[in-house]
Design a protein around this motif. Structure first.
Motif, PDB file in Angstrom:
ATOM      1  N   ASN A  46       2.522 -10.499  20.416  1.00  0.00           N
ATOM      2  CA  ASN A  46       1.691  -9.330  20.715  1.00  0.00           C
ATOM      3  C   ASN A  46       2.489  -8.067  20.391  1.00  0.00           C
ATOM      4  N   GLU A  47       2.594  -7.749  19.104  1.00  0.00           N
ATOM      5  CA  GLU A  47       3.462  -6.659  18.671  1.00  0.00           C
ATOM      6  C   GLU A  47       2.765  -5.312  18.588  1.00  0.00           C
ATOM      7  N   TYR A  48       1.465  -5.265  18.828  1.00  0.00           N
ATOM      8  CA  TYR A  48       0.741  -3.995  18.716  1.00  0.00           C
ATOM      9  C   TYR A  48       0.624  -3.276  20.060  1.00  0.00           C
ATOM     10  N   ASN A  49       0.244  -4.018  21.095  1.00  0.00           N
ATOM     11  CA  ASN A  49       0.145  -3.376  22.399  1.00  0.00           C
ATOM     12  C   ASN A  49       0.924  -4.117  23.484  1.00  0.00           C
ATOM     13  N   GLY A  50       1.757  -5.047  23.097  1.00  0.00           N
ATOM     14  CA  GLY A  50       2.553  -5.780  24.069  1.00  0.00           C
ATOM     15  C   GLY A  50       3.840  -5.050  24.421  1.00  0.00           C
ATOM     16  N   GLU A  51       4.303  -5.268  25.640  1.00  0.00           N
ATOM     17  CA  GLU A  51       5.553  -4.665  26.085  1.00  0.00           C
ATOM     18  C   GLU A  51       6.722  -5.560  25.678  1.00  0.00           C
ATOM     19  N   PRO A  52       7.769  -4.985  25.088  1.00  0.00           N
ATOM     20  CA  PRO A  52       8.953  -5.812  24.783  1.00  0.00           C
ATOM     21  C   PRO A  52       9.664  -6.221  26.065  1.00  0.00           C
ATOM     22  N   SER A  60      20.410 -28.354  17.114  1.00  0.00           N
ATOM     23  CA  SER A  60      19.346 -29.222  16.596  1.00  0.00           C
ATOM     24  C   SER A  60      19.768 -29.981  15.347  1.00  0.00           C
ATOM     25  N   GLY A  61      20.946 -29.620  14.789  1.00  0.00           N
ATOM     26  CA  GLY A  61      21.426 -30.301  13.597  1.00  0.00           C
ATOM     27  C   GLY A  61      20.935 -29.714  12.295  1.00  0.00           C
ATOM     28  N   LYS A  62      20.135 -28.646  12.345  1.00  0.00           N
ATOM     29  CA  LYS A  62      19.612 -28.025  11.132  1.00  0.00           C
ATOM     30  C   LYS A  62      20.194 -26.622  10.970  1.00  0.00           C
ATOM     31  N   PRO A  63      20.510 -26.199   9.754  1.00  0.00           N
ATOM     32  CA  PRO A  63      20.968 -24.820   9.555  1.00  0.00           C
ATOM     33  C   PRO A  63      19.824 -23.844   9.794  1.00  0.00           C
ATOM     34  N   GLY A  64      20.160 -22.669  10.288  1.00  0.00           N
ATOM     35  CA  GLY A  64      19.112 -21.699  10.550  1.00  0.00           C
ATOM     36  C   GLY A  64      19.664 -20.419  11.147  1.00  0.00           C
ATOM     37  N   LEU A  65      18.762 -19.579  11.675  1.00  0.00           N
ATOM     38  CA  LEU A  65      19.123 -18.288  12.254  1.00  0.00           C
ATOM     39  C   LEU A  65      19.382 -18.424  13.744  1.00  0.00           C
ATOM     40  N   ILE A  66      20.489 -17.853  14.207  1.00  0.00           N
ATOM     41  CA  ILE A  66      20.856 -17.817  15.621  1.00  0.00           C
ATOM     42  C   ILE A  66      20.752 -16.367  16.093  1.00  0.00           C
ATOM     43  N   PHE A  67      19.947 -16.125  17.135  1.00  0.00           N
ATOM     44  CA  PHE A  67      19.791 -14.784  17.695  1.00  0.00           C
ATOM     45  C   PHE A  67      20.515 -14.700  19.035  1.00  0.00           C
ATOM     46  N   THR A  68      21.197 -13.594  19.259  1.00  0.00           N
ATOM     47  CA  THR A  68      21.710 -13.248  20.580  1.00  0.00           C
ATOM     48  C   THR A  68      20.841 -12.112  21.102  1.00  0.00           C
ATOM     49  N   CYS A  69      20.109 -12.377  22.189  1.00  0.00           N
ATOM     50  CA  CYS A  69      19.117 -11.431  22.683  1.00  0.00           C
ATOM     51  C   CYS A  69      19.453 -10.974  24.100  1.00  0.00           C
ATOM     52  N   GLU A  70      19.047  -9.749  24.407  1.00  0.00           N
ATOM     53  CA  GLU A  70      19.182  -9.198  25.745  1.00  0.00           C
ATOM     54  C   GLU A  70      17.803  -9.123  26.371  1.00  0.00           C
ATOM     55  N   ILE A  71      17.603  -9.834  27.489  1.00  0.00           N
ATOM     56  CA  ILE A  71      16.337  -9.849  28.208  1.00  0.00           C
ATOM     57  C   ILE A  71      16.480  -8.980  29.455  1.00  0.00           C
ATOM     58  N   THR A  72      15.654  -7.933  29.559  1.00  0.00           N
ATOM     59  CA  THR A  72      15.784  -6.984  30.674  1.00  0.00           C
ATOM     60  C   THR A  72      14.547  -6.928  31.557  1.00  0.00           C
ATOM     61  N   GLU A 111       9.877  -9.361  14.709  1.00  0.00           N
ATOM     62  CA  GLU A 111      10.037  -9.639  16.129  1.00  0.00           C
ATOM     63  C   GLU A 111      10.251 -11.129  16.328  1.00  0.00           C
ATOM     64  N   VAL A 112      10.664 -11.502  17.544  1.00  0.00           N
ATOM     65  CA  VAL A 112      10.727 -12.899  17.950  1.00  0.00           C
ATOM     66  C   VAL A 112      10.012 -13.002  19.288  1.00  0.00           C
ATOM     67  N   SER A 113       9.202 -14.037  19.447  1.00  0.00           N
ATOM     68  CA  SER A 113       8.350 -14.158  20.634  1.00  0.00           C
ATOM     69  C   SER A 113       8.552 -15.493  21.325  1.00  0.00           C
ATOM     70  N   TYR A 114       8.401 -15.465  22.646  1.00  0.00           N
ATOM     71  CA  TYR A 114       8.294 -16.704  23.407  1.00  0.00           C
ATOM     72  C   TYR A 114       6.856 -17.200  23.289  1.00  0.00           C
ATOM     73  N   VAL A 115       6.683 -18.444  22.844  1.00  0.00           N
ATOM     74  CA  VAL A 115       5.355 -19.046  22.677  1.00  0.00           C
ATOM     75  C   VAL A 115       5.378 -20.436  23.284  1.00  0.00           C
ATOM     76  N   ASN A 116       4.189 -20.973  23.521  1.00  0.00           N
ATOM     77  CA  ASN A 116       4.096 -22.309  24.101  1.00  0.00           C
ATOM     78  C   ASN A 116       4.339 -23.408  23.077  1.00  0.00           C
ATOM     79  N   THR A 117       3.836 -23.202  21.859  1.00  0.00           N
ATOM     80  CA  THR A 117       3.918 -24.254  20.841  1.00  0.00           C
ATOM     81  C   THR A 117       4.452 -23.672  19.543  1.00  0.00           C
ATOM     82  N   PRO A 118       5.751 -23.652  19.350  1.00  0.00           N
ATOM     83  CA  PRO A 118       6.312 -23.121  18.101  1.00  0.00           C
ATOM     84  C   PRO A 118       6.062 -24.055  16.926  1.00  0.00           C
ATOM     85  N   ALA A 119       5.859 -23.463  15.751  1.00  0.00           N
ATOM     86  CA  ALA A 119       5.707 -24.274  14.545  1.00  0.00           C
ATOM     87  C   ALA A 119       7.019 -24.953  14.177  1.00  0.00           C
TER      88      ALA A 119
END
Length: 482
Positions: A91-97, A112-124, A187-195
């Motif tokens: 929800n990047e248009y009217n959602g609160e970060p 997970s054994g696969k190469p990919g992107l690792i994010f370090t995030c601050e949750i406030t 953006e990166v979002s918390y979702v119930n069912t990631p692809a």
């Protein structure tokens, strides 16, 4: 069937800024939520530092394929020119970060054994902090844009033009997916069912306002029972079935030790209650503890044989169970390490396969170009041969080219085979050679003899000197004016 306006409107190009890796399915929520940290920091102002695996190289459930090159090329976009937000459900248009991405990096090795992107995030966000801690916010999905979306079947860039291939459909035993170009983060979002089923939290740290930092923990919970060994995040996969017999025995022994320990504890409590009731029925359970001890003392004095003393046997069993447990944990760690190595190897092989397939596609494209060029040259050579045959026939006044234009005659001869044209051309050359006089055989090439008069008979007639003079005078004298 006519092509309708509705069908035309349905052929929409893929927007470059609309990549969201999630799927519309019902979430599978584990019964045992992961409790990461205790509530020692309650009442203080706090924030979380979360390390997450955001997206991996390979194909997702949306049939989008992310490459190592594309993820690396857009790596800086996650933190520049500003730190991209952490949202919920894209929800990047009217959602609160609920937080921000502090750091983004590409890693060849992940949990997970696969190469990919690792994010370090601050949750406030306070509500989000609670949901991350109790496991409700666990899996994530990226929102990004790209410069191209390539169909793996035909190579069409779907951001620029349309093709008739749909992701997930099979075309000649090959499943269609779209290869994403450079991934520019939004953006990166918390979702119930990631692809990307492996995308989610990996470590969490809680930081309070007084500077205290709780120790980070890995979000990996395994459930174990007899004949069962599974990751709590993936309850449908029983890892027990893929283990060798030695490891299965160790896991079964660990499960049995746990069950026997629980049974012994239950039996001991029941025996205590029974002894209290037998010696002093009016005594409460809390008062029965010293009675239990006195009774044991009587038993020890009356019967000191080691066979009737249950304590040493129980201690030996407990020590044996602990040793088995430690050995099993060690073995499991070794197996997990081997599994990670195998996954890394498989990932490398898959990437190598993708590169080879891409190279094969390039070579096939080059081969098709060369074949087309060769066919064009063969056609031009064939037409040139037909033109030579027609020109020879025109010079020899052949009947099949009289009364038609040169182009019409050429088109008619182009339809003939190369062998037929070659034979005709050779025959026409031989005929033209026979009709051509030998060099030096013509005595007076500027004179045309009369009919039925040969050049030799003309040469036999001799002129007198007077006739020669008159001929010369007539040739150079001016003409009389009339």
């Amino acid at each position: 069937m006519k092509y309708t306006l509705k069908e035309h409107l349905a052929k929409k190009l893929i927007p470059k800024d609309a990549i969201e890796e999630r799927v519309n399915t019902v979430a599978k929520i584990s019964q045992e939520n992961v409790k990461i940290l205790n509530e020692s920091a309650k009442g203080k102002k706090r924030k979380l530092i979360v390390t997450m695996e955001a997206i991996h190289v390979g194909r997702t459930k949306n049939y989008t394929y992310y490459t190592e090159e594309g993820l690396k090329a857009g790596l800086s976009s996650w933190t520049h020119p500003y730190n991209k937000p952490v949202l919920t459900h894209h929800n990047e248009y009217n959602g609160e970060p609920i937080g921000r991405i502090l750091k983004a990096e590409y890693s060849e090795k992940t949990l997970s054994g696969k190469p990919g992107l690792i994010f370090t995030c601050e949750i406030t966000d306070p509500d989000a902090i609670e949901k991350v801690l109790d496991g409700r916010y666990q899996t994530v999905s990226i929102g990004a844009s790209t410069d191209k979306v390539i169909c793996n079947i035909c190579g069409t860039d779907r951001t620029q033009e349309w093709c008739d291939h749909w992701p997930g459909e099979k075309y000649e035993d090959q499943t269609c997916h779209f290869i994403i170009g450079t991934t520019y983060g939004r953006e990166v979002s918390y979702v119930n069912t990631p692809a990307d089923e492996n995308a989610g939290n990996r470590t969490v740290e809680i930081v309070t306002d007084d500077g205290d930092t709780q120790e980070s923990v890995h979000v990996q919970v395994y459930q174990m029972a007899e004949g069962l060994y599974q990751n709590a995040q993936d309850p449908e996969v029983n890892l027990y079935e893929h283990l060798n017999e030695d490891v299965k025995k160790l896991l079964d022994a660990m499960s049995n030790v746990k069950e026997e320990s629980g049974k012994r504890m239950d039996g001991k409590e029941n025996k205590t209650t029974e002894n209290v009731n037998a010696n002093n029925p009016e005594q409460t359970p809390n008062q029965g503890v010293p009675v239990q001890e006195n009774q044991q003392g009587v038993q020890d004095n009356s019967n000191n044989t080691p066979e009737n003393s249950p304590t040493p046997v129980q201690e030996n069993k407990t020590v044996s169970g602990v040793a088995d447990l430690e050995e099993a944990n060690k073995r499991i760690s070794e197996l997990e390490s081997k599994v990670s190595e195998m996954q890394a190897t498989i990932t490398k092989l898959v990437m190598e396969k993708v590169k080879l397939e891409s190279r094969v596609s390039e070579l096939e494209s080059e081969n098709n170009t060369l074949v087309s060029e060769n066919a064009r040259l063969v056609s031009e050579v064939h037409r040139a041969l037909a033109e030579k045959v027609v020109d020879l026939k025109l010079s020899l006044r052949k009947s099949d080219v009289i009364g038609v234009t040169r182009e019409e005659a050429i088109e008619a001869h182009v339809a003939r085979t190369k062998e037929s044209l070659t034979d005709t051309y050779n025959d026409l050359l031989a005929e033209a050679k026979q009709m051509r006089p030998e060099p030096g055989s013509v005595k007076n090439p500027g004179y045309a003899p009369e009919d039925n008069q040969t050049n030799e008979s003309f040469q036999e007639e001799k002129m007198t000197a007077k006739e020669a003079v008159e001929t010369m005078i007539s040739m150079f004298s001016p003409k009389k004016r009339r």
